[in-house]
Design an enzyme around this catalytic site. Structure first.
Site, mmCIF file in Angstrom:
data_model
loop_
_atom_site.group_PDB
_atom_site.id
_atom_site.type_symbol
_atom_site.label_atom_id
_atom_site.label_comp_id
_atom_site.label_asym_id
_atom_site.label_seq_id
_atom_site.Cartn_x
_atom_site.Cartn_y
_atom_site.Cartn_z
ATOM 1 N N ARG A 266 -5.055 -3.013 10.899
ATOM 2 C CA ARG A 266 -4.935 -2.522 9.520
ATOM 3 C C ARG A 266 -3.480 -2.608 9.064
ATOM 4 O O ARG A 266 -2.581 -2.884 9.869
ATOM 5 C CB ARG A 266 -5.476 -1.077 9.405
ATOM 6 N N ASP B 228 0.071 -2.569 -0.658
ATOM 7 C CA ASP B 228 -1.020 -3.507 -0.375
ATOM 8 C C ASP B 228 -1.070 -4.647 -1.383
ATOM 9 O O ASP B 228 -1.531 -5.739 -1.072
ATOM 10 C CB ASP B 228 -2.356 -2.764 -0.330
ATOM 11 N N LYS C 173 -1.873 3.071 -0.150
ATOM 12 C CA LYS C 173 -2.832 4.079 0.336
ATOM 13 C C LYS C 173 -3.011 5.225 -0.650
ATOM 14 O O LYS C 173 -2.038 5.706 -1.255
ATOM 15 C CB LYS C 173 -2.336 4.584 1.695
ATOM 16 N N ALA D 77 -1.385 -4.088 5.366
ATOM 17 C CA ALA D 77 -1.525 -5.353 4.631
ATOM 18 C C ALA D 77 -1.010 -6.575 5.408
ATOM 19 O O ALA D 77 -1.750 -7.564 5.578
ATOM 20 C CB ALA D 77 -0.837 -5.217 3.272
#
Ligand code: MRU
Length: 360
Positions: free
Chosen positions: A47, A240, A251, A49
């Protein structure tokens, strides 16, 4: 300083740290096929980006490993494009995922013009390794620019995990902390735990502890108090996807941190490599936001904490408006407002290395 290998290629397969098992268990998981890679990305085993971009690039290589040597270059290209699209669908928000897949497809098209199947596979593997190595270098460079930017700061607040475990090595938001530590300066990091999946508690606190950096964990709803009490002098987070005007998806909860930073007159920085900027997306309104299962909130980590069948809203990301962001820290320098102009200048020259204008 101890830094963990988030993802690597080994013996014709990919090895990742299974981040769903942290902090209790440091489990290295082997991934041998494209379906397993899709699920590893979707289930957040890998996990962050940049890390999911690297994972998708390696996933593309896995997906063509068994293609016969006597097959046609055209058929191999079609297979790679199909599997690349499949991987790019694993999660919608981080642009690095589709960026890495597009880069693999472009390289496949170039190679298909004149290469044998064996040479195409080799060339694509080299491209995936290049994506990983570039990410490592970009993290280091973000760290150098960030450490300079934060030279008057000793305590920072961060949200989620934008550290080494979200990238190939240094991270983005935590890269200045690691580079400063190499230079003999020690930051204290206040880490939001980051509901509902606790990336701050499980991953940021874990990796900073492993590196010997002072970290203070807190619940998300304590950030205002930490700022009001003067415990931090800046907030820094990862991203991201950053739209052309600077609106930034990260997030869920990041937007709240940015608002709190503004209320307390603290700088709010976003650290990200150029592969996280999406110049095809004019504003944050165009960024697709992933929504995840209700159970992450009602039954997190196997413990039911809400009544059965309650309606739930669970977006995994939010968008922080550009006007709340003091500056972006990229591998090409620190980018300040007016972002519509400065982002185009710094990132517009091509995402994978190019543009050299540094704005400080
Ligand atoms: O859902 P996750 O854990 O993949 O979310 C990660 C983040 O939001 C990070 O801050 C972002 O990807 C930047 S990582 C350098």
């Amino acid at each position: 300083m101890k830094r963990l290998k988030t993802i690597d290629w080994a013996d014709d397969g990919v090895v990742i740290i299974d981040q769903t098992r942290l902090p209790g268990e440091l489990l290295y998981r082997r991934i041998d096929d494209v379906e397993a890679m899709f699920h590893a990305i979707r289930e957040l085993r890998v996990r962050g980006a940049p890390a999911i971009g690297i994972a998708a690039a390696f996933g593309c290589c896995l997906s063509i490993a068994d293609f016969p040597e006597h097959g046609s270059a055209h058929d191999l290209l079609i297979l790679l494009e199909k599997n690349g699209d499949f991987l790019a669908d694993a999660r919608p928000t981080a642009v690095n995922l589709v960026w890495a897949v597009n880069r693999m497809k472009k390289r496949a098209r170039e190679l298909a013009r004149s290469s044998t199947i064996a040479a195409m596979k080799q060339g694509l593997h080299a491209e995936a390794v290049a994506i990983l190595e570039e990410d490592r270098r970009m993290g280091r460079s973000i760290g150098e620019h960030g450490a300079r930017l934060l030279s008057d700061v000793s305590s920072i607040l961060t949200h989620c995990n934008a550290g080494g475990l979200a990238t190939a090595e240094y991270g983005t938001a935590l890269a200045p902390v690691y580079v400063a530590a190499e230079q003999g300066k020690v930051f204290t990091v206040y880490a939001d735990e980051t509901r509902p999946l606790l990336q701050g508690a499980r991953i940021t606190a874990f990796e900073l502890q492993q590196a010997g950096i002072p970290v203070i964990l807190m619940c998300d709803n304590m950030a205002a108090t930490v700022m009001a009490q003067g415990k931090v002098q800046a907030a820094i987070v990862g991203a991201d996807r950053i739209a052309a005007n600077g609106d930034t998806a990260n997030k869920i909860g990041t937007y709240g941190v940015a608002l709190l930073a503004k209320a307390h007159r603290l700088p709010f920085y976003v650290a990200a490599p150029s592969s996280t900027f999406d110049l095809n997306c004019p504003t944050g309104k165009g960024i697709p936001i992933e929504e995840r299962e209700a159970e992450e909130i009602t039954c997190g980590f196997g413990k039911r904490t809400a009544p059965d069948n309650v309606a739930v809203f669970n977006p995994a990301f939010d968008v922080t408006p550009a006007e709340l962001i003091s500056a972006f820290v990229t591998e090409r320098g620190v980018v300040r407002p007016p972002f519509t102009e400065t982002i185009k200048k710094v990132v517009g020259g091509g995402r994978d290395g190019g543009g050299s204008l540094l704005i400080r």
